[in-house]
Design a protein around this motif. Structure first.
Motif, PDB file in Angstrom:
ATOM      1  N   GLU A 165      45.066  73.409  80.447  1.00 40.55           N
ATOM      2  CA  GLU A 165      44.100  73.408  79.348  1.00 40.55           C
ATOM      3  C   GLU A 165      44.618  72.581  78.168  1.00 40.55           C
ATOM      4  O   GLU A 165      43.870  71.837  77.528  1.00 40.55           O
ATOM      5  N   ARG A 166      45.909  72.690  77.878  1.00 43.17           N
ATOM      6  CA  ARG A 166      46.509  71.906  76.794  1.00 43.17           C
ATOM      7  C   ARG A 166      46.423  70.411  77.103  1.00 43.17           C
ATOM      8  O   ARG A 166      46.174  69.594  76.215  1.00 43.17           O
ATOM      9  N   THR A 167      46.637  70.065  78.365  1.00 44.40           N
ATOM     10  CA  THR A 167      46.547  68.659  78.759  1.00 44.40           C
ATOM     11  C   THR A 167      45.134  68.128  78.532  1.00 44.40           C
ATOM     12  O   THR A 167      44.943  67.011  78.049  1.00 44.40           O
ATOM     13  N   LYS A 168      44.131  68.922  78.865  1.00 47.65           N
ATOM     14  CA  LYS A 168      42.749  68.491  78.660  1.00 47.65           C
ATOM     15  C   LYS A 168      42.437  68.296  77.181  1.00 47.65           C
ATOM     16  O   LYS A 168      41.746  67.344  76.802  1.00 47.65           O
ATOM     17  N   VAL A 169      42.959  69.178  76.327  1.00 48.68           N
ATOM     18  CA  VAL A 169      42.759  69.006  74.884  1.00 48.68           C
ATOM     19  C   VAL A 169      43.409  67.709  74.412  1.00 48.68           C
ATOM     20  O   VAL A 169      42.823  66.941  73.640  1.00 48.68           O
ATOM     21  N   ALA A 170      44.618  67.438  74.900  1.00 50.41           N
ATOM     22  CA  ALA A 170      45.330  66.215  74.510  1.00 50.41           C
ATOM     23  C   ALA A 170      44.590  64.971  74.994  1.00 50.41           C
ATOM     24  O   ALA A 170      44.523  63.964  74.281  1.00 50.41           O
ATOM     25  N   ILE A 171      44.030  65.033  76.195  1.00 43.25           N
ATOM     26  CA  ILE A 171      43.283  63.883  76.722  1.00 43.25           C
ATOM     27  C   ILE A 171      42.018  63.641  75.897  1.00 43.25           C
ATOM     28  O   ILE A 171      41.685  62.504  75.553  1.00 43.25           O
ATOM     29  N   GLY A 172      41.316  64.713  75.551  1.00 45.58           N
ATOM     30  CA  GLY A 172      40.143  64.564  74.701  1.00 45.58           C
ATOM     31  C   GLY A 172      40.488  63.957  73.355  1.00 45.58           C
ATOM     32  O   GLY A 172      39.730  63.144  72.815  1.00 45.58           O
ATOM     33  N   ARG A 173      41.618  64.327  72.832  1.00 46.23           N
ATOM     34  CA  ARG A 173      42.069  63.790  71.537  1.00 46.23           C
ATOM     35  C   ARG A 173      42.226  62.274  71.580  1.00 46.23           C
ATOM     36  O   ARG A 173      41.877  61.584  70.624  1.00 46.23           O
ATOM     37  N   VAL A 174      42.742  61.735  72.681  1.00 47.57           N
ATOM     38  CA  VAL A 174      42.953  60.287  72.741  1.00 47.57           C
ATOM     39  C   VAL A 174      41.685  59.525  73.137  1.00 47.57           C
ATOM     40  O   VAL A 174      41.624  58.310  72.981  1.00 47.57           O
ATOM     41  N   LEU A 175      40.667  60.255  73.630  1.00 47.31           N
ATOM     42  CA  LEU A 175      39.409  59.611  74.003  1.00 47.31           C
ATOM     43  C   LEU A 175      38.351  59.695  72.905  1.00 47.31           C
ATOM     44  O   LEU A 175      37.323  59.017  72.999  1.00 47.31           O
ATOM     45  N   VAL A 176      38.596  60.479  71.865  1.00 46.31           N
ATOM     46  CA  VAL A 176      37.540  60.816  70.919  1.00 46.31           C
ATOM     47  C   VAL A 176      36.980  59.594  70.198  1.00 46.31           C
ATOM     48  O   VAL A 176      35.797  59.552  69.852  1.00 46.31           O
ATOM     49  N   HIS A 177      37.790  58.562  69.977  1.00 46.91           N
ATOM     50  CA  HIS A 177      37.299  57.368  69.273  1.00 46.91           C
ATOM     51  C   HIS A 177      36.879  56.255  70.228  1.00 46.91           C
ATOM     52  O   HIS A 177      36.659  55.124  69.821  1.00 46.91           O
ATOM     53  N   GLU A 178      36.779  56.593  71.519  1.00 40.02           N
ATOM     54  CA  GLU A 178      36.324  55.668  72.555  1.00 40.02           C
ATOM     55  C   GLU A 178      37.119  54.354  72.540  1.00 40.02           C
ATOM     56  O   GLU A 178      36.555  53.266  72.388  1.00 40.02           O
ATOM     57  N   PRO A 179      38.435  54.448  72.737  1.00 38.13           N
ATOM     58  CA  PRO A 179      39.275  53.246  72.708  1.00 38.13           C
ATOM     59  C   PRO A 179      39.019  52.352  73.912  1.00 38.13           C
ATOM     60  O   PRO A 179      38.606  52.828  74.975  1.00 38.13           O
ATOM     61  N   SER A 180      39.285  51.067  73.742  1.00 38.83           N
ATOM     62  CA  SER A 180      39.090  50.113  74.839  1.00 38.83           C
ATOM     63  C   SER A 180      40.308  50.035  75.754  1.00 38.83           C
ATOM     64  O   SER A 180      40.251  49.397  76.809  1.00 38.83           O
ATOM     65  N   ASN A 181      41.410  50.695  75.355  1.00 39.84           N
ATOM     66  CA  ASN A 181      42.645  50.691  76.145  1.00 39.84           C
ATOM     67  C   ASN A 181      43.272  52.076  76.102  1.00 39.84           C
ATOM     68  O   ASN A 181      43.302  52.715  75.051  1.00 39.84           O
TER      69      ASN A 181
END
Length: 244
Positions: free
Chosen positions: A137-153
């Protein structure tokens, strides 16, 4: 696209990276393989603008990391091996905080948070504090954190650590969909099955250098081995000269 050219980095007498060069193309998943101390983490930190190289360049979407680190950070989503979550914040608060740091407008951000919760299957966790979450669950929160601004990389370091089989399969699908939509994904892991299942291109590190690069099939052919693990062991050799 992430480009690395002739990177060098030393810490005193320890030569962490010794002339590494590779490209992680837009719309593809590029795997980074190497034993502990091979220079992978230092290279990822240089790309992320956390460490300055002694020599060489790293570029993200054509932008020099050393010259324009803030611009580069807006184009990157970075998941480190240590997740760095705040135990007293909820999932929603984590994503809202990091979204605002990246300049996402409030209305867009709230919509994005709901979309991420559905994508990562954490809707019941949105308003629960991270304290007490399982590793997955912590990993999923961390992944969402890095995707939240819709980065291109994306740079994903051991992204599937702590995930069960079903969560791992779901995350693979997310990563593949992101790449298909045009994201450049740089995926570092020690798990050969993950590399074989996900990566169209594999970069093998040993002793601070890139010692091989290609598809899984090309690496097996180069090493004259039947499986990727045996090919990897053959390609890195004895491992002499690995750095700490």
């Amino acid at each position: 696209m992430i480009e690395v050219h002739d990177l060098h980095k030393s810490y005193g007498a320890i030569h962490a990276v010794r002339g590494a060069s590779f490209v992680a193309h837009t719309g593809r998943i590029t795997g980074i393989l190497g034993p502990n101390g091979a220079g992978k983490t230092t290279t990822l930190r240089i790309i992320s603008s956390l460490v300055k190289p002694d020599k060489g360049t790293a570029r993200v979407d054509g932008i020099d990391v050393g010259a324009e680190p803030l611009t580069v950070r807006s184009r990157l989503g970075v998941l480190p091996d240590s997740r760095g979550l705040y135990p007293r914040l909820t999932t929603r608060e984590h994503w809202r905080y990091f979204g605002r740091l990246q300049g996402v407008e409030r209305e867009q951000l709230e919509s994005r948070i709901v979309d991420l919760a559905r994508l990562l299957e954490v809707v019941p966790l949105l308003d629960r504090r991270v304290e007490g979450f399982s590793q997955g669950e912590r990993t999923k929160v961390a992944i969402g954190r890095v995707l939240v601004h819709e980065p291109s990389n994306l740079i994903l370091d051991e992204a599937t650590n702590g995930l069960d089989v079903m969560s791992t399969r779901a995350l693979r699908s997310v990563i593949q969909n992101l790449a298909a939509a045009g994201t450049a994904v740089l995926f570092s892991t020690h798990i050969m099955q993950e590399v074989a299942a996900l990566c169209q291109q594999i970069v093998v590190f040993a002793a601070g250098r890139v010692v091989a690069e290609g598809t899984a099939e090309e690496l097996r052919a180069k090493a004259d081995r039947d499986n990727l693990e045996d090919a990897f062991v053959s390609l890195i050799g004895s491992g002499e000269g690995l750095v700490a």
